[in-house]
Design an enzyme around this catalytic site. Structure first.
Site, PDB file in Angstrom:
ATOM      1  CG  ASN A  11      50.371  36.558  38.075  1.00  0.00           C
ATOM      2  OD1 ASN A  11      50.542  36.591  39.365  1.00  0.00           O
ATOM      3  ND2 ASN A  11      51.226  35.701  37.405  1.00  0.00           N
ATOM      4  CD1 TRP A  12      47.367  41.809  40.966  1.00  0.00           C
ATOM      5  CD2 TRP A  12      47.270  42.304  43.370  1.00  0.00           C
ATOM      6  NE1 TRP A  12      46.428  42.611  41.431  1.00  0.00           N
ATOM      7  CE2 TRP A  12      46.182  42.885  42.852  1.00  0.00           C
ATOM      8  CE3 TRP A  12      47.410  41.917  44.536  1.00  0.00           C
ATOM      9  CZ2 TRP A  12      45.369  43.386  43.315  1.00  0.00           C
ATOM     10  CZ3 TRP A  12      46.668  42.849  45.563  1.00  0.00           C
ATOM     11  CH2 TRP A  12      45.347  43.412  44.911  1.00  0.00           C
ATOM     12  CE  LYS A  13      54.031  38.221  36.555  1.00  0.00           C
ATOM     13  NZ  LYS A  13      54.988  38.358  35.280  1.00  0.00           N
ATOM     14  CG  HIS A 101      53.550  32.534  35.958  1.00  0.00           C
ATOM     15  ND1 HIS A 101      54.747  33.076  35.674  1.00  0.00           N
ATOM     16  CD2 HIS A 101      52.744  33.494  35.327  1.00  0.00           C
ATOM     17  CE1 HIS A 101      54.645  34.209  35.026  1.00  0.00           C
ATOM     18  NE2 HIS A 101      53.526  34.426  34.817  1.00  0.00           N
ATOM     19  CD  GLU A 103      57.007  35.688  36.593  1.00  0.00           C
ATOM     20  OE1 GLU A 103      56.544  35.816  37.279  1.00  0.00           O
ATOM     21  OE2 GLU A 103      57.151  36.810  35.523  1.00  0.00           O
ATOM     22  CD  GLU A 173      51.429  34.562  31.306  1.00  0.00           C
ATOM     23  OE1 GLU A 173      50.869  35.511  31.593  1.00  0.00           O
ATOM     24  OE2 GLU A 173      52.302  34.061  32.249  1.00  0.00           O
ATOM     25  N   GLY A 179      56.534  41.075  30.955  1.00  0.00           N
ATOM     26  CA  GLY A 179      57.118  42.228  31.685  1.00  0.00           C
ATOM     27  C   GLY A 179      58.382  43.048  30.726  1.00  0.00           C
ATOM     28  CB  SER A 219      53.724  43.472  27.516  1.00  0.00           C
ATOM     29  OG  SER A 219      55.001  43.054  28.114  1.00  0.00           O
ATOM     30  N   GLY A 240      49.997  40.835  34.158  1.00  0.00           N
ATOM     31  CA  GLY A 240      50.871  41.105  35.130  1.00  0.00           C
ATOM     32  C   GLY A 240      50.987  42.573  35.680  1.00  0.00           C
ATOM     33  N   GLY A 241      51.851  43.386  35.204  1.00  0.00           N
ATOM     34  CA  GLY A 241      52.287  44.700  35.592  1.00  0.00           C
ATOM     35  C   GLY A 241      50.876  45.417  35.555  1.00  0.00           C
TER      36      GLY A 241
HETATM   37  P1  13P Z   1      53.272  41.128  32.160  1.00  0.00           P
HETATM   38  O1  13P Z   1      51.803  41.561  31.834  1.00  0.00           O
HETATM   39  O2  13P Z   1      53.682  42.303  33.385  1.00  0.00           O
HETATM   40  O3  13P Z   1      53.904  41.228  31.079  1.00  0.00           O
HETATM   41  O4  13P Z   1      53.127  39.966  32.967  1.00  0.00           O
HETATM   42  C1  13P Z   1      52.367  38.611  32.228  1.00  0.00           C
HETATM   43  C2  13P Z   1      52.506  37.767  33.006  1.00  0.00           C
HETATM   44  O5  13P Z   1      53.306  37.002  33.487  1.00  0.00           O
HETATM   45  C3  13P Z   1      51.047  37.322  33.877  1.00  0.00           C
HETATM   46  O6  13P Z   1      51.280  36.019  34.540  1.00  0.00           O
END
Ligand code: 13P
Length: 261
Positions: A11-13, A101, A103, A173, A179, A219, A240-241
């Protein structure tokens, strides 16, 4: 026991423009051994403005990576300024769409009811929803993890048939792990994912609950992927990251393959 092919989703956000997206996807595909895709499904959930470029790349070079989106509206068209229709995503060969999600829920006010409508719309358009759930740190400390997470699942999947439930993906999650560099221990993540599967069993039946792929997210990195993926009820990761760096993500995918554990 049901065999569930692991699903690793990047997930590149709101990161990487369409030029950067092409380079990143090309590099990722180059780094992954061809036969890894027999063992693991890999999706990339790029920003909306990157989708057409990445679709063209995947189609023209017949890449094994699967195109994903991060969000959509539940209506096919209409007066919804700034929103994106699930019908448009289907036309772009998008296969998986993240729904709910944390966010989107916490920053943009997405409710359980909206998530429910999105899940239905995504399936209506022959795509797979990745339905997200997870608790805040405060909820965790109050012992409310299961009630929050299972309540989100119940609301998101209300009205779905067993067949529709079997076809979707759930992503657990914990919000405090996103993050932050803090990961739930593999045992803790397994406990919650097991509770989710039990909940699905109650909502549907054994075969349906056994078919659903449950991802862990928060993470996840190459160094902790194998241990998390080794848990009985964890069938993949929403990343994510670590998905923004093709070297790191390619390692993470390889450590997630069943025979690497
Ligand atoms: P991180 O892997 O950066 O913690 O993000 C997780 C996430 O929200 C994937 O959707």
């Amino acid at each position: 026991m049901a065999t569930r092919k692991p699903l690793i989703s990047g997930n590149w956000k709101m990161n990487l423009n369409h030029f950067e997206a092409i380079q990143t996807v090309q590099k990722l595909h180059y780094l992954l051994p061809k036969d890894i895709f027999e063992q693991v499904d890999v999706t990339v959930h790029v920003p909306f403005t990157d989708i057409r470029s990445v679709q063209t790349l995947i189609d023209s070079e017949e890449l094994d990576l699967i195109l994903g989106a991060q969000h959509c509206h539940w209506q096919d068209s209409g007066a919804f300024t700034g929103e994106v229709s699930p019908a448009f995503l289907e036309k772009l060969n998008v296969k998986y769409v993240v729904a709910g999600h944390s966010e989107r829920r916490e920053i943009f006010g997405e409710t359980d009811e909206m998530v429910n409508k999105k899940v239905a719309a995504i399936q209506q358009h022959n795509m797979v929803p990745i339905v997200c759930c997870g608790e805040t740190l405060e909820e965790r400390e109050l012992g409310e993890t299961e009630s929050k997470v299972l309540g989100q699942i119940e609301a998101a999947l209300a009205g779905r048939s067993n067949e529709q439930v079997a076809a979707l993906v759930v992503a657990y999650e914990p919000i405090w792990a996103i993050g932050t560099g803090k990961t739930a221990t593999a045992e803790d993540a397994q406990l919650v994912c097991h509770a989710i599967r039990q909940k699905l069993r109650v909502m549907t039946d054994d075969a349906t609950a056994g078919a659903v792929r449950i991802q862990y997210g928060g993470s996840v990195k190459a160094v902790n992927a194998a241990e998390l993926m080794g848990q009985a009820d964890i069938d993949g990761a929403l990343v994510g990251g670590a998905s923004l760096d093709p070297d790191e993500f390619a390692r993470l995918v390889q450590f997630s393959a069943p025979n690497s554990v």
